[in-house]
Every structure is written in structure tokens, then in C-alpha cells.
Design a protein around this motif. Sequence first.
Motif, short mmCIF file in Angstrom:
data_model
loop_
_atom_site.label_atom_id
_atom_site.label_comp_id
_atom_site.label_asym_id
_atom_site.label_seq_id
_atom_site.Cartn_x
_atom_site.Cartn_y
_atom_site.Cartn_z
N ASP A 142 -23.95 -27.02 -4.62
CA ASP A 142 -24.40 -26.47 -6.33
C ASP A 142 -23.09 -26.64 -6.52
N PRO A 143 -22.06 -27.64 -7.97
CA PRO A 143 -21.67 -28.26 -8.41
C PRO A 143 -20.31 -27.34 -8.74
N GLU A 144 -20.74 -26.77 -9.11
CA GLU A 144 -20.16 -25.68 -9.13
C GLU A 144 -18.64 -24.32 -7.82
N VAL A 145 -19.65 -24.74 -7.44
CA VAL A 145 -18.88 -24.56 -6.32
C VAL A 145 -17.44 -25.66 -5.81
N ILE A 146 -16.23 -25.74 -6.63
CA ILE A 146 -15.72 -26.15 -7.69
C ILE A 146 -14.50 -26.79 -5.13
N GLY A 147 -14.39 -27.53 -4.87
CA GLY A 147 -13.72 -27.82 -3.91
C GLY A 147 -13.88 -26.95 -2.64
N GLY A 148 -15.37 -25.87 -2.78
CA GLY A 148 -15.27 -25.11 -1.67
C GLY A 148 -16.42 -24.35 -1.05
N ILE A 149 -16.68 -23.20 -0.78
CA ILE A 149 -18.26 -23.55 0.08
C ILE A 149 -18.36 -21.98 0.33
N ARG A 150 -19.62 -21.46 0.20
CA ARG A 150 -19.97 -20.42 -0.12
C ARG A 150 -20.67 -20.03 1.31
N VAL A 151 -20.48 -19.04 2.23
CA VAL A 151 -21.92 -18.88 2.98
C VAL A 151 -21.83 -17.05 3.01
N GLN A 152 -23.00 -16.16 2.98
CA GLN A 152 -23.66 -15.98 3.12
C GLN A 152 -25.00 -15.54 4.16
N VAL A 153 -23.95 -14.56 5.23
CA VAL A 153 -24.81 -14.21 6.45
C VAL A 153 -25.47 -12.76 6.27
N GLY A 154 -26.73 -12.12 6.45
CA GLY A 154 -27.01 -11.23 5.94
C GLY A 154 -26.65 -10.63 4.37
N ASP A 155 -26.06 -9.25 4.56
CA ASP A 155 -25.28 -8.93 3.56
C ASP A 155 -23.70 -9.90 3.02
N GLU A 156 -23.58 -9.95 3.98
CA GLU A 156 -21.45 -10.63 4.33
C GLU A 156 -21.96 -12.03 3.43
#
Length: 271
Positions: free
Chosen positions: A238-252
Amino acid sequence: MNGASREALAAARERLDALTDSTSVDAAALADELAAVTALLDREGGLRRVLTDPAQHAEAKAQLVQRLIGGQVSGPAADLVSGMARARWSQPRDLVDALEELANIADLTAAEKQGNLDEVEDELFRFGRIVSSNTQLRAALTDRAAGAQAKTELLHRLLGGRAKPATERLVVRLVTAPRGRSLEAGLESLSKLAAERRDRLVAIVTSAVPLSDPQKRRLGEALAKLYGRRMHLNLEVDPEVIGGIRVQVGDEVINGSVADRLDEAARRMAS
């Protein structure tokens, strides 16, 4: 599920594992048989209540199952359902939910035996993302006025030859018999079952650009150590995640750059 139902499901899953460990049992065929029994009990509320009535003798309920389905399904399937009828269930619906879960596990076991479980896991995830981004497709698959046959044919056109047979069977069953769930919830449940089959957690990883193989490996290893479980990464860009990362594990949900998160993971492990 609560109390008695949770224990009954755990025992049924153990019996299913014992059955499918045998080379003489066709796990995919067993899945179809369990799905057929699920549909029967979903339709027949009276029968469902009888089979889960604690006032009825356990052996009498098991014999009723054998009379009803003994000639319609294989011996292993009939024995498995009979054993479930002997168990105690907190409420009638729990028995049907358990049967549906066993049918799905049997299909995932068939994929595992063929060495395709990882691919099935990924295909379920990708299909869920396609559905969530395509409103017309979602509408067609969830249209209550459309018959099961029409939906099945649509899925065969979409998935036939492009996805593993187990993926197609699982999705067709979910779409044609949602049993009150949203399509998204059903697909998420299937993905969790697939991950559990590998004794892994699922991490949905969204990054601005595709991760390199070393980054994926490092991230997977760090998350596995943090959570104490093997980790399967479902990757999205997702290009909108500028310079980073999003990690989802379950509800976290974990946000931050790849380097920052890995450094934090290393510090936490060191402490």
C-alpha cells in the motif's frame, strides 16, 4: 463455544486427526461428507435439538445418527458424527458449528497431505482481499436471491484452474452456505484454521513497497520470537504506508518502520 461444547469439539478434532492420519481415509471426501451432515443438521432444528439434548441417553443418540446417515456416508464419517452425538454440547448450534469446522479442517488436511497447505492459505487471503476491493463481485456472491448453483458456477469460473482444489471447495461451501456469517468473517475464519494447521499465527503485513526476501525472513523470525509461535506472513503493498510497515497479528496492530520494529524486537528479546 463455552464449557462442554469446547471440550466436545477438542475431542472431535482429535478423532478427526486420528482418522485423517490413516492413508486409507480420503480427507477431501470426508470433508464433503461432514459438510453434508452439517447442512442436514442446519436445516433440521428438531434433529439438532434431539442430538444435543442432555436428557437423552448418549448411546441412543449415537444409534440415531447411525440409522439416519449410516448408509449415506462412509463408516469413518458416521462413526465420527456418532461420537459427537455422544458428547455434551452447551447449545444445539454448537454441534453444527463443530461439524462445519471439522469439514474445513479435513479439507485443509487434504491440502497438507498434498503439500499445498501454504498455497491454500495464501489463496484464501488473496481471495478475501479481491472480494473486499470488488463491490460487484461481493454483491454477486452474497446476493440472497441468487441460487447456490449460480454462485458455484461463478466461483468455478473465477477459481477453476487458478486455485488449489481445496481452496475452491472451501470457498464454494462458505459462499453457498454462509450460515449467518459475512463473507469476510468466513474467509478470516478459514485463514485462521489454515494457519493453525501449521501451528502458526497469521501476520498481515502492509508495506509501502514490496519487502525483500531477507526483510521478510527477518520480520518473520522476529515476530515468531515475540509471539512464541511460528508466523505466516500475508503480504500487501500500500503506497500510503509511507516509509514504513503495518503488521496486524490478531487484534494487535504494530506500526513503524521495518528497521525500527526489528530493532525493538531485538531489544525485547535481549531483555
